[in-house]
Scaffold this motif. Structure first.
Motif, PDB file in Angstrom:
ATOM      1  N   LEU A 929       0.810  -1.226   0.000  1.00 50.10           N
ATOM      2  CA  LEU A 929       0.000   0.000   0.000  1.00 50.10           C
ATOM      3  C   LEU A 929       0.839   1.269   0.000  1.00 50.10           C
ATOM      4  O   LEU A 929       1.896   1.335   0.644  1.00 50.10           O
ATOM      5  CB  LEU A 929      -0.896   0.003   1.250  1.00 50.10           C
ATOM      6  N   TYR A 930       0.348   2.270  -0.728  1.00 50.12           N
ATOM      7  CA  TYR A 930       0.976   3.599  -0.728  1.00 50.12           C
ATOM      8  C   TYR A 930       0.007   4.530  -0.007  1.00 50.12           C
ATOM      9  O   TYR A 930      -1.116   4.733  -0.459  1.00 50.12           O
ATOM     10  CB  TYR A 930       1.206   4.070  -2.166  1.00 50.12           C
ATOM     11  N   VAL A 931       0.460   5.025   1.126  1.00 52.37           N
ATOM     12  CA  VAL A 931      -0.419   5.836   1.966  1.00 52.37           C
ATOM     13  C   VAL A 931       0.017   7.294   1.866  1.00 52.37           C
ATOM     14  O   VAL A 931       1.170   7.621   2.142  1.00 52.37           O
ATOM     15  CB  VAL A 931      -0.342   5.346   3.433  1.00 52.37           C
ATOM     16  N   CYS A 932      -0.925   8.122   1.483  1.00 52.05           N
ATOM     17  CA  CYS A 932      -0.590   9.526   1.257  1.00 52.05           C
ATOM     18  C   CYS A 932      -0.932  10.372   2.477  1.00 52.05           C
ATOM     19  O   CYS A 932      -2.078  10.422   2.900  1.00 52.05           O
ATOM     20  CB  CYS A 932      -1.342  10.026   0.029  1.00 52.05           C
ATOM     21  N   TYR A 933       0.091  11.051   3.020  1.00 50.14           N
ATOM     22  CA  TYR A 933      -0.132  11.936   4.175  1.00 50.14           C
ATOM     23  C   TYR A 933      -0.334  13.388   3.710  1.00 50.14           C
ATOM     24  O   TYR A 933      -0.369  14.291   4.509  1.00 50.14           O
ATOM     25  CB  TYR A 933       1.060  11.866   5.147  1.00 50.14           C
ATOM     26  N   GLY A 934      -0.409  13.592   2.400  1.00 54.00           N
ATOM     27  CA  GLY A 934      -0.514  14.946   1.849  1.00 54.00           C
ATOM     28  C   GLY A 934      -1.854  15.589   2.150  1.00 54.00           C
ATOM     29  O   GLY A 934      -2.586  15.156   3.049  1.00 54.00           O
TER      30      GLY A 934
END
Ligand code: SF4
Length: 1014
Positions: A929-934
Motif C-alpha cells: 500500500l501507498y499511503v498519502c499523508y498529503g
C-alpha cells in the motif's frame, strides 16, 4: 585649410575635431602660432577661468547629483561648511572631495544616450532643462517666477503647465545651492561673460559648426567686438553622391551570425594579401593613446568624459588614427573588435580599436556592481502578495543572491584563484544556512581585495579606491590596455562618488550614476613580434561613427560604415518631458538627431579615397527584418532618377539595380565558417564519433550498476539494486540513467519534495517508535488520538530543531524564506491531520517493523539479482499476515494495481518489498500500500480483497487496487518476473528513453530528449 590662419580663435564642435584640426594644420605647414584651437565648451571654460568671478563650472555628474538631492529633500552630511556655506575640501581618509579640476570635460558626454532621458525621473528632466536653458532670459525669468509663486500661465510662466512649475522651482533651489557651493552652470557663465571680457577685437571662426544653440547665439550677439564667422558643417541638408573616384559598395550579412564574418571578409579584401608582418597567432594588446569622447559639445551643456584621467588615455588622438588603411565605423566598435580582431591579427594585420564601453560592461564595473548587489541590504524591500500565502516579507537570505557573490569571486577583482572561486560558489550553494554576514566576515578576514571592494561598494571609501588602483596596476599578467580600461572605470566611479558626496547623497546615487557612464576603451593588437604601439598606423581602425567622421576628408583608403539600420541610428529626437518644458518656454533645440546623422554621414562619405562600403545586417538578433536608417535611404535616393518611385527598390536590399553591382552578401548557413571568420576549410585535428545514446557501450556495461559496500565493509561485486532504482528504470530507462548514474543533481541545497519527504518519513518513524516506547501502544486508534497528537507535536518540534544539525547529504529541510516557513508549517499540519486517517487505517493490523532493512545489512535475492532497501513500515495482524506501507506525499493513478490492464507495470516498490518479506520473514503479504499523508489523505496500491475489508482502507479506489480473483502471491510473482526481464535489459545496457507514462517526463532532468512526452 588656409595656409595662414586669419583668426585668433578657431572653435570646433568637440575636442576630437580640434585635435584633428591642429594635426591637419601641422601636416600642411600652416602655423597656428597665437591661434586658439579648441572645442567651444573648453574655450568658454578657459575664458571663465581668466575673467570669471572664481566660481567653478559644475560638472554633469554634480548637476545630476545636486538635482537628485533637491528632488529627495534637504541634503545631509555634504561637503558644505556649515559656517560660511561654502564647499569644503575633504581629505582622503574621510572621503575625498576634490572636484575642483576637470569640471567640464570638452564635449565628453558621458551619458549612455539622450534617449534615456525620457524614461528618467524628475531630477533627470530638470538636469536636461538646466543644461539647455540656464542663462537664457526666458528660462531664468520662468525659474524666478516659479520660485516667487507666480501661478502657471502667468508672467514668465505663460505656456507652462502646473505640473511643470515644481520642476522650475526645483531648478531655482538647485541654482541657489550651486551658488552656495561656489559652482556655476556653463550657461550662466556664457550669459555673464560678455560683461566681463575685455572688449578687444577678436576674430573667431566656428569651423565645422553645428547650428548655434540659443546660448551661443546670445553670447556672440552680446560680444559685438568679436568678428564671428560660422562655417557650417557640410552635409546637414542630407547626403550627396560619393566623391568622384570612390567606389560605393553595399554589404548585407543576413543575420547576426554572418555579420562579423562578412565584416572580416570586407576588411581582409580591402587590405589585400600585402600584410606580411609575421604570422604568429598570438597577439599583443596595448592601449592606443586616445583622447576624450567623441560626443558633441554644444557649449551650453557640460559633458564629462568618464575616462579622462586614466593613464594612457590622457591626451590627444594618435597619428595612428589618421593613416589606417581601413576604418570601420560601427555602432559598438568594442563588440566588433572582440569578434573580428583576433582573426585579422592571425593573418598578420594590425588592428586598433577606439570606442566606448559602458561602466557596467568593464571587468571592474561588473565586479563592483555584483558585489554591491550582494552587500546591499535594501535590494529587496517591503512585502509581496503571493497567491495562497498572503503578504510575504523577504527574509535576510532572500535579500541577497548567491550568484552575485559568485560573479564577484570569479572576476579578476576578487584576488581568488578560479578553483577557490568555484569552491566558494559550491559551498554557498550547497548550504542553505549560509549567512551573508558570515561569508563577509570570512572573506574580510583572508581577502584584502574583498575588504577594499566592500568599503568602496558600501561607503565609497576613497582610500579603498586608492588601494584598488594600486592592485590594478600590479595586475601585470593582464594587458596594459585592460589595466587602463579598469582604471578608467574605477575613476568614473570615483567621480560619481565625489558628486554624490557633494550633494549629500549615498552610495545608491553614486552607483546609479556610474551605471550610466561610459569609459573610453582603446586597443591595438598586432602579430607577435610586431610592436603595434610603435607602428603608429594600424591597418584597421574600428571606431564609432562620430570618431570616424572627425578623422577628416581622405583620411583612409576604405571606409566601412557598419550597422546602418534604423534601430542603430534612429532619426527622431526623443520626445521627453524636458523637451516639452523647454518648448513651453520658447527654448527650441537648434540641432536634431537627423541633422547630426547627416553631418556624420557626409563626413564618412568623404573620409575614404578608394571605397565606401555601407553595411546593413538584414535581420536583427531576434531574426526580425531590419530597415535602413534614414541617411542610408537618402544616400540611395541620390542615385535614383525618381526617389518617389518604389518599384526599383522593391527588393530585400532596398537598392536600385545600378547600386547592386559588387554587393557583398553572406548567409548564416555556413556556421563554422561564420564562427571562425574564415572560408578556408578547417584542418581536421581529430575525428570524434558521435556519442552512443540510448545504450551503454559493451566496455562500460559492467559499470551500469556499481559495486555496493554493505554494512561491515563487505564489497558486493554483483549487481545490487534497490526497489526505488528498479521502479525508476521501469518508469523510463533513460531517466533512470540520468538521475541515478549521471546524477544530474542540482548544486544547490534544495527545499522540495525530496527534503519534505525525508522529513515526513523521519517524523512518522520517530512518532511510531515513541508510540510504542512512551505510550506502550503500537497503533493509533480513535481513543488514543489526543495523546497521539500531543506526541506528534513533540516529535515535529524536535525534528525541526534537529534539521540545521544534520549533514547536507541527509536532505535536511531548512526553510530560508517566509514562503518556505509557511510550507514547512503546512507539512506539519498535514502530518498532524494524518493521525485521524491513521486511526481508521487497517484496524486489525498494527505497525511492527519501522524503516525495516529488508536485507538486514546484507543483500537479498530478488528477480535473479541482489537487492537491498528499507521498507517504511510493515503492519502485521495476529494471523501472521502483513501489509507493506510506503508513505507518499502525493499519489497518482500509476500506483494502483489496475494499471496493469493497460499493459504496464505501474509502481512496484511496495510489491517488491512484499515479495522479499514473504521470503525472509515468513509473513503472508496481503497488501502493498501507498499511503498519502498529503493534503488529500488517500491510499493506493494492491491488496488481497479476500482478507482486508474495504472499510479498513479509507479513501481508496478499491476496484483499481483490489486483487480478489487470484492469490495475492500471484501478483507478487508476476511482478518479480516482469522486474527480472527489465533488469536483464538494464544490465545489457539498454537505456533508451521509453517513458511508461507522460507523467514520467514531468520532472525529468533530461532537457533535450527527443522522446519527451506530455
Ligand atoms: S524526457 Fe521522458 S522520455 Fe526522455 S528521458 Fe525523461 S522521462 Fe524518459
Amino acid at each position: 585649410m588656409d595656409t595662414s590662419i586669419a583668426y585668433d580663435v578657431v572653435l570646433l564642435p568637440d575636442t576630437d575635431r580640434a585635435v584633428a584640426y591642429r594635426k591637419r594644420a601641422a601636416d600642411s605647414g600652416c602655423s597656428l602660432m597665437g591661434v586658439t584651437v579648441a572645442a567651444f565648451g573648453v574655450w568658454v571654460r578657459d575664458l571663465w577661468e581668466l575673467y570669471g568671478d572664481g566660481r567653478t563650472f559644475v560638472s554633469r555628474l554634480e548637476r545630476e547629483a545636486l538635482l537628485r538631492a533637491a528632488c529627495e529633500g534637504p541634503a545631509e552630511g555634504d561637503c558644505v561648511d556649515s559656517e560660511n556655506g561654502k564647499r569644503a575640501q575633504r581629505d582622503g581618509a574621510s572621503g575625498r572631495c576634490e572636484l575642483a579640476e576637470g569640471r567640464i570635460a570638452d564635449g565628453a558626454c558621458a551619458l549612455v544616450g539622450d534617449s534615456e532621458a525620457g524614461a528618467l525621473g524628475l531630477d533627470r528632466v530638470a538636469a536636461a532643462c538646466v543644461a539647455a536653458g540656464v542663462g537664457l532670459p526666458a528660462f531664468d525669468a520662468a525659474v524666478r517666477d516659479a520660485r516667487q509663486g507666480v501661478p502657471a500661465g502667468a508672467g514668465a510662466l505663460e505656456g507652462v503647465t502646473r505640473a511643470e512649475v515644481p520642476v522650475l522651482r526645483m531648478i531655482g533651489e538647485y541654482l541657489d545651492r550651486l551658488a552656495q557651493l561656489e559652482l556655476i552652470e556653463p550657461g550662466q557663465a556664457l550669459a555673464l561673460l560678455p560683461e566681463l571680457l575685455p572688449q578687444r577685437p577678436l576674430r573667431v571662426l566656428l569651423e565645422d559648426a553645428a547650428p548655434l544653440t540659443p546660448g551661443q547665439e546670445a553670447f556672440f550677439s552680446a560680444c559685438p567686438w568679436m568678428e564671428v564667422e560660422v562655417r557650417a558643417a557640410s552635409g546637414y541638408q542630407g547626403p550627396v553622391r560619393a566623391p568622384e573616384g570612390v567606389r560605393v559598395r553595399f554589404a548585407f550579412p543576413s543575420g547576426q551570425y554572418a555579420w562579423p564574418a562578412l565584416l572580416a571578409d570586407i576588411v581582409r579584401d580591402a587590405l589585400g594579401a600585402a600584410a606580411g608582418r609575421g604570422a604568429a597567432p598570438a597577439a599583443v594588446a596595448v592601449p592606443v593613446a586616445a583622447a576624450g569622447s567623441a560626443a558633441g559639445d554644444d557649449g551650453a551643456s557640460s559633458c564629462e568624459d568618464a575616462s579622462g584621467s586614466a593613464d594612457g588615455y590622457r591626451d590627444g588622438r594618435s597619428a595612428g588614427a589618421q593613416a589606417a588603411a581601413v576604418v570601420v565605423a560601427a555602432k559598438d566598435p568594442a563588440v566588433l573588435f572582440g569578434r573580428v580582431a583576433p582573426a585579422l591579427v592571425r593573418q598578420g594585420h594590425v588592428v586598433a580599436l577606439r570606442g566606448r564601453r559602458r561602466f557596467v560592461d568593464t571587468s571592474f564595473g561588473r565586479a563592483i556592481c555584483s558585489l554591491r548587489r550582494f552587500l546591499d541590504d535594501g535590494q529587496v524591500g517591503g512585502a509581496s502578495h503571493i497567491e495562497g500565502y498572503g503578504d510575504i516579507a523577504a527574509t535576510d537570505v532572500e535579500r541577497w543572491d548567491r550568484a552575485d557573490l559568485a560573479d564577484w569571486a570569479l572576476s579578476p577583482f576578487s584576488g581568488m584563484t578560479k578553483k577557490a572561486a568555484f569552491k566558494l560558489d559550491a559551498d554557498m550553494r550547497a548550504d542553505r544556512t549560509a549567512r551573508r554576514s558570515d561569508l563577509c566576515a570570512r572573506l574580510r578576514g583572508d581577502n584584502p581585495m574583498f575588504a577594499a571592494m566592500e568599503r568602496l561598494a558600501l561607503q565609497l571609501d576613497a582610500q579603498a579606491a586608492a588601494e584598488l588602483e594600486v592592485a590594478v596596476r600590479r595586475m601585470t599578467n593582464r594587458s596594459e590596455a585592460w589595466r587602463a580600461e579598469q582604471l578608467a572605470a574605477l575613476r568614473a566611479l570615483q567621480r560619481a562618488a565625489d558628486a554624490a558626496k557633494l550633494a549629500g547623497l549615498g552610495a545608491d546615487a553614486a552607483f546609479d550614476q556610474a551605471k550610466r557612464l561610459k569609459v573610453n576603451v582603446s586597443r591595438i593588437v598586432a602579430p607577435r613580434g610586431c610592436d603595434g604601439a610603435a607602428l603608429g598606423a594600424p591597418d584597421v581602425l574600428m571606431t564609432d561613427q562620430s570618431t570616424a567622421a572627425s578623422l577628416g576628408s581622405g583620411s583612409c583608403k576604405v571606409l566601412v560604415a557598419a550597422d546602418l539600420t534604423s534601430a542603430a541610428y534612429p532619426a527622431a529626437d526623443p520626445e521627453d518631458a524636458s523637451r516639452v518644458l523647454l518648448e513651453h518656454l520658447g527654448v527650441e533645440r537648434a540641432d536634431s538627431a537627423l541633422a547630426r546623422m547627416r553631418r556624420a554621414f557626409f563626413a564618412l562619405e568623404h573620409a575614404a579615397t578608394d571605397q565606401l562600403i555601407l553595411e546593413r545586417c538584414l535581420n536583427d538578433s531576434s531574426a526580425d527584418p531590419t530597415y535602413p536608417c534614414v541617411v542610408l535611404e537618402e544616400f540611395v535616393d541620390c542615385y535614383r532618377d525618381d526617389p518617389t518611385a518604389t518599384e526599383d527598390i522593391d527588393n530585400p536590399y532596398s537598392l536600385p539595380e545600378r547600386l547592386q553591382d559588387g554587393m557583398l552578401l553572406r548567409g548564416e548557413d555556413a556556421l563554422c565558417a561564420n564562427d571562425t571568420l574564415s572560408d578556408a576549410p578547417a584542418p581536421e585535428a581529430a575525428r570524434i564519433e558521435p556519442p552512443l545514446t540510448g545504450a551503454v557501450s559493451s566496455e562500460a556495461r559492467s559499470l551500469v550498476v556499481l559495486p555496493r559496500v554493505l554494512q561491515g565493509g563487505q564489497v558486493l561485486d554483483e549487481p545490487c539494486l534497490s526497489p526505488s532504482q528498479i521502479e525508476s528504470y521501469l518508469e523510463c530507462p533513460y531517466k533512470w540513467f540520468a538521475q541515478r548514474r549521471l546524477r544530474l543533481d542540482d548544486l544547490d541545497e534544495g527545499f522540495g519534495p525530496l527534503e519534505m519527504g525525508d522529513f515526513a518519513h523521519n517524523a512518522l518513524h520517530s512518532f511510531y517508535k515513541h508510540m510504542s516506547e512512551d505510550l506502550g501502544e503500537a497503533k493509533v486508534t480513535p481513543q488514543l488520538l489526543a495523546q497521539a497528537r500531543e506526541l506528534m507535536a513533540d516529535v515535529l518540534a524536535r525534528h525541526k530543531a534537529l534539521q540545521p544539525h544534520l549533514r547536507q547529504s541527509e536532505n535536511r529541510l531548512i526553510p530560508t524564506s517566509q514562503v518556505e516557513h509557511r510550507e514547512l508549517a503546512e507539512l506539519e499540519r498535514k502530518l498532524m491531520d494524518y493521525l485521524d486517517f491513521e486511526a481508521e487505517l487497517l484496524p486489525t493490523f498494527a505497525p511492527k517493523y519501522l524503516e525495516y532493512d529488508v536485507a538486514c545489512g546484507g543483500a537479498v535475492d530478488y528477480a535473479g539479482h541482489k537487492l537491498l532497501g528499507t521498507a517504511d513500515r510493515i503492519d502485521v495482524d495476529g494471523e501472521g499476515r502483513c501489509a507493506i506501507i510506503d508513505y507518499k506525499g502525493s499519489i497518482s493513478g500509476s500506483y494502483a494495481l489496475g494499471v496493469r490492464e493497460e499493459g504496464r507495470l505501474g509502481k512496484v516498490q511496495a510489491l517488491i518489498y512484499a515479495q522479499v518479506i514473504r521470503r525472509t520473514l515468513g509473513l503472508e503479504p496481503v497488501g502493498a500500500l501507498y499511503v498519502c499523508y498529503g493534503r488529500r489523505k488517500m491510499i493506493s496500491g494492491a491488496y488481497d480483497g479476500r482478507v482486508i475489508e474495504n472499510a479498513h482502507l479509507p479513501n481508496m479506489r478499491h476496484k483499481d487496487c483490489m486483487c480478489a480473483d487470484r492469490p495475492f502471491s500471484d501478483v507478487l510473482d508476476e511482478t518479480e518476473e516482469a522486474v527480472a526481464a527489465a533488469l536483464e535489459r538494464m544490465l545489457a545496457g539498454d537505456i533508451r528513453p521509453r517513458p511508461e507514462t507522460p507523467e514520467a517526463c514531468k520532472w525529468c532532468p533530461v532537457s533535450s530528449c527527443s522522446e519527451r512526452r506530455g
